[in-house]
Design an enzyme around this catalytic site. Sequence first.
Site, short mmCIF file in Angstrom:
data_model
loop_
_atom_site.label_atom_id
_atom_site.label_comp_id
_atom_site.label_asym_id
_atom_site.label_seq_id
_atom_site.Cartn_x
_atom_site.Cartn_y
_atom_site.Cartn_z
N HIS A 8 31.32 -5.39 -31.40
CA HIS A 8 30.14 -5.85 -32.04
C HIS A 8 29.30 -6.83 -31.10
CE1 HIS A 8 27.94 -5.70 -36.35
NE2 HIS A 8 27.02 -6.13 -35.11
N ARG B 286 25.80 0.28 -37.54
CA ARG B 286 26.73 -0.11 -38.59
C ARG B 286 27.76 0.87 -38.55
NH1 ARG B 286 24.79 -4.53 -38.25
NH2 ARG B 286 24.10 -5.82 -40.00
N GLU C 286 34.95 -4.98 -40.33
CA GLU C 286 34.64 -5.88 -38.99
C GLU C 286 35.08 -7.57 -39.71
OE1 GLU C 286 31.28 -3.37 -36.57
OE2 GLU C 286 30.79 -5.46 -37.43
#
Length: 313
Positions: free
Chosen positions: A280, A230, A259
């Site tokens: 990601h 994260r 994000e």
Amino acid sequence: MTHKIVFLDRESLDANVRAPNFPHEYKEYESTWTPDEIVERLKDADIAIINKVPMRADTLKQLPNLKLIAVAATGTDVVDKAQAKAQGITVSNIRGYAFNTVPEHVIALLFALRRSIVPYAQSVKRGDWNKSSQFCYFDYPIYDIAGSTLGIVGYGALGKSIAKRAEALGMKVLPYDVFPQEGLVDFETVLTQSDAITIHVPLTPDTKNMFGEEQFRKMKKHALLINTARGGLVDEAALLEALKSGEIGGAGFDVVAQEPPKDGNILCEADLPNLIVTPHVAWASKEAMQILADQLIDNVENFVAGKPSNVVE
């Protein structure tokens, strides 16, 4: 009873999502952004499927019919779990699906950074090789993986899977976790002795910005920081300064604090040879996404059958 299922961000999962084995109505949306959209689309639903759609307290309070939030990911920080519990909403997540894809992404970032693959490839495209007086040139440092030390912060299933791969490559592993286990080292040892550190802990108030200016000062000058967990685990401004000043050697990030970074992000915008940022996708091999999708519907079916699985408290 016919259950109404709504998947709010279907485009986040590139896999086949099978139909559940009970009477149901199913509706999916490619993406859902605002609280008003969430409430409107879930107002009659008793089962919500989400990946990264934020389910905050104010939103949940407007959804009295909701009984299950099935998260299509391991991390559930997008859900206000205290409010969900107060309303009797079950929250489930996905576990054990990324046993190959995340470790392979971590190892790929390690190789790319230790051997400066990206800056060398970019320099060739710029024509630097054409101008070289020798058959090769050494503009960027290259280090071996074998014989180096990897610190693993968060020694759960993913951390252990990465350790096996690292040891097979001839690396020494220094595992750290907040939960006691045999063979762990302390955080200080990881910081001071690792040639590379990879992070695999959840984002909580206790772990937010666990890597910042103080931690970077303790790391080796050539050390790498890999984050596929994260973005909020790392102080991004402090990281950028550490990379620019040579406080640490490099970083490979698959996550950032916000994000998608619609308002910009200092890591995404930085033009540094020792920084790699991917969007990601460490979790997103084709194989892993299908495992995830199958487990997602397993969770939904198990809940309806009265045997909820992968429940998050």
